[in-house]
Design an enzyme around this catalytic site. Structure first.
Site, short mmCIF file in Angstrom:
data_model
loop_
_atom_site.label_atom_id
_atom_site.label_comp_id
_atom_site.label_asym_id
_atom_site.label_seq_id
_atom_site.Cartn_x
_atom_site.Cartn_y
_atom_site.Cartn_z
N TYR A 76 -39.65 69.75 -8.02
CA TYR A 76 -40.09 68.70 -8.41
C TYR A 76 -39.03 68.06 -9.32
CZ TYR A 76 -43.04 64.82 -10.05
OH TYR A 76 -43.43 63.62 -10.18
N PHE A 128 -30.49 39.38 1.39
CA PHE A 128 -31.12 40.02 2.63
C PHE A 128 -32.74 39.56 2.13
CE2 PHE A 128 -33.36 43.47 4.59
CZ PHE A 128 -33.05 43.04 5.97
N ASP A 129 -33.52 39.65 2.96
CA ASP A 129 -35.01 39.20 3.10
C ASP A 129 -35.58 39.95 1.86
OD1 ASP A 129 -33.75 39.14 5.71
OD2 ASP A 129 -36.06 39.48 6.54
N ASP A 218 -25.26 44.93 -3.41
CA ASP A 218 -26.08 45.40 -2.38
C ASP A 218 -25.00 46.11 -1.28
OD1 ASP A 218 -27.21 46.16 0.03
OD2 ASP A 218 -28.65 44.44 -0.16
N ALA A 220 -25.35 48.33 1.07
CA ALA A 220 -26.21 48.83 2.33
C ALA A 220 -24.83 49.30 3.62
CB ALA A 220 -26.89 47.99 3.14
N LYS A 259 -27.95 52.79 6.28
CA LYS A 259 -26.96 52.17 7.10
C LYS A 259 -25.61 53.00 6.93
CE LYS A 259 -29.79 48.46 6.57
NZ LYS A 259 -31.13 48.65 5.65
N HIS A 450 -43.11 37.46 11.72
CA HIS A 450 -42.30 37.59 12.86
C HIS A 450 -42.87 38.96 13.33
CE1 HIS A 450 -40.16 38.50 9.19
NE2 HIS A 450 -39.25 39.48 9.88
#
Ligand code: F0G
Length: 459
Positions: A76, A128-129, A218, A220, A259, A450
């Protein structure tokens, strides 16, 4: 000038394990898509032949990553897997502090919970969304300050993900005291997987310094961004050196390791200052888990440590981006309108130009996604009016500048022959494009429509 796209290269790996995929018949696909309400998100993956829905978490891990999984320490607190992961982040990215999270949006959640308050403004290059959603969830505004070339499909600008520094400086002046940080995404997914140059990042850093505002990235797809910088801006530098130079400009980074760190699940938040770490750490414990596992198993941390290293391998990157660009060349040779220069992780088809006889209210990109599945069992994703949703103020559909279909290529997963199949599929639809019908909502869902709405074909 150097051509902007990268050549198709042989795979820098051989295949040790395989996963069976199945071709369906046209008749089966008609029925499966009708059952899915003309929404490919509702298909079972077993009914998809080549799945280009996303490049996130769907790539193949290496033998070294699979071996590392077995060495996972599931304690842990204070697991040796965390120490190994932390060492990789320090060595490759140079951040003294790292907090693992279950995926990219977990890191965004922690960062925004700690730093964003109602009325704040976060300037950046087409967030990004999920990032935008986290900022808005805290009552903030995600302000887009990308360069204008980003919204021109035919512009050949080599760094279409760049920030317009004049717009950024104006925003920093106008919202002085209300900007907790600036956020730059490398590469910029929202405008087509387009890179950001090192020169631009340095100018952004200078603007942040002048305004005394931290700069977050970001990251990614930072390894892909680094290869683009090598090819288009700094051929004298190595990819690792470029990646490090990129990180050196940031106060903190959020990462979706699904990614460019080649794992099926995982992410992290890496930080430079102890003060910032102290600020965000309590939220990480609250939302993600204790600081040495952050919603992941110890084995995931091991796979991420190896994946970070492999993700920066120059041969791997040149093959990957070359494969994506080969897909772009195949589509363009068939006459299909695509966004250029090609992005790092995906090719974006201009659906409005592909189906000019359809009106925006007939959702050409959604209709094209359905046709690609019907024709060849290929799954793509709509990035157009369906995804853009309705304007909360007017209740009307939002029609973004571009109506696109994204073909995202998973890492180390498909061969050239699979992508040839995708090109043949798209070409067959292209040849009968004037007969393709539009779609209308059958049942429209209120949030992130969507994913869950259903559709019917219109005349
Ligand atoms: N930032 C960028 C630039 C992304 O592309 C994504 C995810 C995230 C953050 C969120 O990371 O999914 O690990 O929580 N993009 C995926 C896509 C979903 O299909 O482009 P996550």
């Amino acid at each position: 000038m150097e051509p902007l796209d990268l050549p198709t290269l042989p795979e820098p790996y051989r295949i040790k394990a395989v996963e069976r995929i199945r071709r369906t018949t046209r008749g089966e696909r008609e029925r499966l898509l009708a059952d899915a309400g003309y929404n490919v998100f509702a298909l079972r993956s077993d009914d998809v032949y080549v799945d280009l829905l996303t490049d996130s978490g769907v790539g193949a891990m290496s033998d070294r990553q699979w071996s590392a999984l077995m060495a996972g320490d599931e304690s842990y607190a204070g697991a040796r897997s965390f120490a190994r992961f932390e060492e990789a982040v320090r060595r490759l990215l140079g951040f003294p502090r790292v907090i693992p999270t279950h995926q990219g949006r977990g890191a965004e959640h922690v960062l925004c919970a700690a730093l964003v308050n109602a009325g704040d403004v976060i300037p950046g290059n087409a967030h990004f969304d999920t990032t935008k959603a986290h900022i808005e969830h805290r009552g903030g505004v995600a302000l887009d300050v990308t360069i204008d070339e980003a919204s021109k499909p035919q512009s050949r600008h080599p760094f279409k993900g760049n920030v317009d520094v004049a717009k950024l400086r104006a925003a920093l002046r106008e919202h002085q005291g209300k900007v907790p940080f600036v956020l730059v995404t490398v590469t910029c997914n929202t405008v087509g997987g387009q890179p950001v140059s090192l020169a631009n990042l340095r100018e952004v850093r200078a603007a942040c310094d002048d305004a005394r505002v931290p700069l977050m990235l970001d990251i990614a797809r930072y390894a892909e961004n680094s290869l683009f910088i090598k090819r288009r801006e700094h051929p004298e530098m190595g990819v690792r050196e470029i990646a490090r130079a990129t990180m050196d400009l940031a106060d903190a980074v959020t990462m979706s390791a699904k990614k460019d760190a080649y794992v099926n699940i995982g992410g992290f938040l890496a930080l430079r200052s102890e003060a910032l770490f102290e600020k965000v750490a309590p939220y990480a414990v609250l939302y993600e888990g204790f600081l040495t596992y952050g919603g992941l198993a110890g084995r995931d941390l091991e796979a991420m440590a190896v994946g970070l290293e492999e993700g920066l391998d120059e041969d791997t990157l040149a093959h990957r981006i070359g494969q994506v660009h080969g897909l772009g060349r195949g589509l363009e040779a068939a006459g299909i309108p695509v966004l250029t220069p090609y992005g790092g992780h995906a090719i974006y088809v201009d659906a409005a130009a592909f189906l000019p006889h359809l009106r925006r209210e007939q959702f050409p990109a959604q209709a094209l996604v359905a046709e690609l599945y019907l024709e060849g069992g290929v799954r793509a994703v709509e990035v157009g009016a369906v995804m853009a949703g309705r304007d909360p103020a007017t209740g009307k559909h939002r029609f973004p500048d571009l109506e696109l279909v994204r073909l995202a290529v998973p890492r180390r997963t498909y061969t050239q022959a699979h992508l040839d199949h995708v090109v043949r599929t798209a070409k067959a639809v292209w040849e009968r494009r004037s007969k393709v019908k539009g779609v209308a909502f059958a049942r429209e869902t209120p949030i992130l429509r969507h994913f869950t709405s259903t559709f019917a074909r219109t005349e």
